[in-house]
Design a protein around this motif. Sequence first.
Motif, mmCIF file in Angstrom:
data_model
loop_
_atom_site.group_PDB
_atom_site.id
_atom_site.type_symbol
_atom_site.label_atom_id
_atom_site.label_comp_id
_atom_site.label_asym_id
_atom_site.label_seq_id
_atom_site.Cartn_x
_atom_site.Cartn_y
_atom_site.Cartn_z
ATOM 1 N N TRP A 124 45.867 28.073 47.177
ATOM 2 C CA TRP A 124 45.824 28.806 45.908
ATOM 3 C C TRP A 124 45.850 27.864 44.713
ATOM 4 O O TRP A 124 46.746 27.007 44.600
ATOM 5 C CB TRP A 124 47.027 29.751 45.801
ATOM 6 C CG TRP A 124 46.892 30.970 46.642
ATOM 7 C CD1 TRP A 124 47.570 31.259 47.789
ATOM 8 C CD2 TRP A 124 46.009 32.075 46.412
ATOM 9 N NE1 TRP A 124 47.164 32.473 48.290
ATOM 10 C CE2 TRP A 124 46.222 33.003 47.467
ATOM 11 C CE3 TRP A 124 45.069 32.384 45.428
ATOM 12 C CZ2 TRP A 124 45.513 34.204 47.561
ATOM 13 C CZ3 TRP A 124 44.371 33.576 45.525
ATOM 14 C CH2 TRP A 124 44.593 34.475 46.571
ATOM 15 N N HIS A 125 44.888 28.035 43.820
ATOM 16 C CA HIS A 125 44.832 27.184 42.626
ATOM 17 C C HIS A 125 44.047 27.889 41.531
ATOM 18 O O HIS A 125 43.399 28.917 41.767
ATOM 19 C CB HIS A 125 44.184 25.833 42.955
ATOM 20 C CG HIS A 125 42.745 25.937 43.369
ATOM 21 N ND1 HIS A 125 42.357 26.349 44.626
ATOM 22 C CD2 HIS A 125 41.588 25.712 42.685
ATOM 23 C CE1 HIS A 125 41.043 26.357 44.704
ATOM 24 N NE2 HIS A 125 40.543 25.985 43.535
ATOM 25 N N GLN A 126 44.141 27.319 40.333
ATOM 26 C CA GLN A 126 43.295 27.722 39.201
ATOM 27 C C GLN A 126 42.472 26.493 38.846
ATOM 28 O O GLN A 126 43.021 25.390 38.665
ATOM 29 C CB GLN A 126 44.156 28.123 38.008
ATOM 30 C CG GLN A 126 44.960 29.386 38.193
ATOM 31 C CD GLN A 126 46.101 29.441 37.206
ATOM 32 O OE1 GLN A 126 47.015 28.613 37.246
ATOM 33 N NE2 GLN A 126 46.072 30.413 36.309
ATOM 34 N N VAL A 158 40.590 35.998 46.147
ATOM 35 C CA VAL A 158 40.880 35.936 44.707
ATOM 36 C C VAL A 158 42.039 36.874 44.385
ATOM 37 O O VAL A 158 42.275 37.850 45.102
ATOM 38 C CB VAL A 158 39.642 36.317 43.865
ATOM 39 C CG1 VAL A 158 38.507 35.338 44.078
ATOM 40 C CG2 VAL A 158 39.173 37.747 44.187
ATOM 41 N N LEU A 159 42.731 36.565 43.296
ATOM 42 C CA LEU A 159 43.798 37.452 42.816
ATOM 43 C C LEU A 159 43.300 38.111 41.531
ATOM 44 O O LEU A 159 43.367 37.507 40.439
ATOM 45 C CB LEU A 159 45.076 36.661 42.559
ATOM 46 C CG LEU A 159 46.265 37.539 42.153
ATOM 47 C CD1 LEU A 159 46.676 38.460 43.308
ATOM 48 C CD2 LEU A 159 47.455 36.676 41.729
ATOM 49 N N PRO A 160 42.756 39.349 41.641
ATOM 50 C CA PRO A 160 42.173 39.997 40.455
ATOM 51 C C PRO A 160 43.193 40.105 39.324
ATOM 52 O O PRO A 160 44.360 40.433 39.560
ATOM 53 C CB PRO A 160 41.780 41.385 40.975
ATOM 54 C CG PRO A 160 41.615 41.206 42.442
ATOM 55 C CD PRO A 160 42.627 40.179 42.852
ATOM 56 N N GLY A 161 42.772 39.811 38.115
ATOM 57 C CA GLY A 161 43.643 39.916 36.945
ATOM 58 C C GLY A 161 44.394 38.638 36.623
ATOM 59 O O GLY A 161 44.943 38.497 35.528
ATOM 60 N N SER A 162 44.404 37.680 37.546
ATOM 61 C CA SER A 162 45.208 36.460 37.327
ATOM 62 C C SER A 162 44.576 35.525 36.294
ATOM 63 O O SER A 162 45.201 34.539 35.887
ATOM 64 C CB SER A 162 45.435 35.715 38.642
ATOM 65 O OG SER A 162 44.204 35.400 39.249
ATOM 66 N N PHE A 206 33.213 33.312 38.185
ATOM 67 C CA PHE A 206 34.662 33.483 38.008
ATOM 68 C C PHE A 206 35.222 32.614 36.893
ATOM 69 O O PHE A 206 34.723 31.531 36.603
ATOM 70 C CB PHE A 206 35.403 33.241 39.330
ATOM 71 C CG PHE A 206 35.278 31.860 39.908
ATOM 72 C CD1 PHE A 206 34.121 31.448 40.548
ATOM 73 C CD2 PHE A 206 36.337 30.967 39.821
ATOM 74 C CE1 PHE A 206 34.006 30.169 41.080
ATOM 75 C CE2 PHE A 206 36.230 29.679 40.351
ATOM 76 C CZ PHE A 206 35.065 29.294 40.983
ATOM 77 N N ASP A 207 36.294 33.145 36.297
ATOM 78 C CA ASP A 207 37.003 32.480 35.201
ATOM 79 C C ASP A 207 37.831 31.325 35.774
ATOM 80 O O ASP A 207 38.418 31.442 36.854
ATOM 81 C CB ASP A 207 37.917 33.532 34.543
ATOM 82 C CG ASP A 207 38.587 33.008 33.290
ATOM 83 O OD1 ASP A 207 38.230 33.470 32.202
ATOM 84 O OD2 ASP A 207 39.498 32.144 33.395
ATOM 85 N N SER A 208 37.933 30.234 35.008
ATOM 86 C CA SER A 208 38.638 29.049 35.523
ATOM 87 C C SER A 208 40.154 29.242 35.571
ATOM 88 O O SER A 208 40.858 28.379 36.091
ATOM 89 C CB SER A 208 38.308 27.836 34.665
ATOM 90 O OG SER A 208 38.781 28.048 33.342
ATOM 91 N N HIS A 209 40.667 30.346 35.055
ATOM 92 C CA HIS A 209 42.103 30.647 35.234
ATOM 93 C C HIS A 209 42.348 31.590 36.415
ATOM 94 O O HIS A 209 43.500 31.875 36.733
ATOM 95 C CB HIS A 209 42.698 31.260 33.954
ATOM 96 C CG HIS A 209 43.079 30.234 32.924
ATOM 97 N ND1 HIS A 209 44.305 30.194 32.300
ATOM 98 C CD2 HIS A 209 42.378 29.187 32.419
ATOM 99 C CE1 HIS A 209 44.355 29.190 31.444
ATOM 100 N NE2 HIS A 209 43.179 28.562 31.494
ATOM 101 N N LEU A 210 41.279 32.094 37.031
ATOM 102 C CA LEU A 210 41.457 33.013 38.162
ATOM 103 C C LEU A 210 42.102 32.269 39.339
ATOM 104 O O LEU A 210 41.610 31.211 39.756
ATOM 105 C CB LEU A 210 40.098 33.570 38.606
ATOM 106 C CG LEU A 210 40.171 34.597 39.736
ATOM 107 C CD1 LEU A 210 40.664 35.948 39.203
ATOM 108 C CD2 LEU A 210 38.817 34.752 40.421
#
Length: 264
Positions: A124-126, A158-162, A206-210
């Motif tokens: 798990w990472h961003q 993925v963790l939606p909303g993260s 995807f967003d780089s903070h996801l």
Amino acid sequence: MNDGLTATQRASWTERGFFRIDDFAAAETCAAMLARVTEVVRDPALAVALGVKVVPESNKVGVEVENPEDGVSKIFKLHRDAVFACFAQSAAVVDLVSELIAPDIDVFLSQFIFKTAGAWGQPWHQDSFYFPFEPARPVVGIWLAVTEATLVNGCLHVLPGSQTEPVHTHVPDRRPGANYGYFEIVDHDMAASEPVLMNAGDLLVFDSHLMHRSTDNESAGIRAAMVYHYAAAGTVDHTDEYFPSINDWVPVRRDGRPTAPRAA
Ligand SMILES: O=C(O)CCC(=O)C(=O)O
């Protein structure tokens, strides 16, 4: 010319931090990418000439493999090579990504992920953990399934909303012999995560903070993907102040229009 995002894509982007486009790339495109990286891995002089970075799969170091590519985790810095530049700089890609960033954008990172049988997943990472930029965001990743990605062969989760989270603390991947550059988030609940099952040619944006990860490849075959990252033109990159950079900034959209593909 792209007419912008669909309402569904925009809503998913805002609420969940990603969207997918099925059948984005032709089978021939995926086949050409796989053929080219195989050629590069089998010819070290070509890899040097192209200036790419070939990273071994840590848990296969010292293990006899049938083909050189079976022992490779990733190849970085491919986006000046014709096959990969054509995709990274295609109007379909840059017009789409610019909707999420700015009219003028650069591609700054590319990696082909082999994920051959037995290869480990990435914890798990961003992605923004790896991107000390000004401005820090938006940064957008696109993940092209070059082969099918399944629960067994190590698809993304993925963790939606993260994407609304700040960049969390990342600790080195705790598995002995973990792959180069793997860091992990251990201070967040990932129970609401979702697997992203894909067919070859499907694209995840995807967003780089996801927060995301991939699992180990427990199948007998390859699970390959090609990943690119984009940011606004003029972004200041401080990566060298923290660790050796593998970024290579290439303009792909200027004056609101795709630049001509630039192959090396
Ligand atoms: O495809 C994978 O196995 C991991 C990719 C990933 O996490 C990334 O590109 O940030």
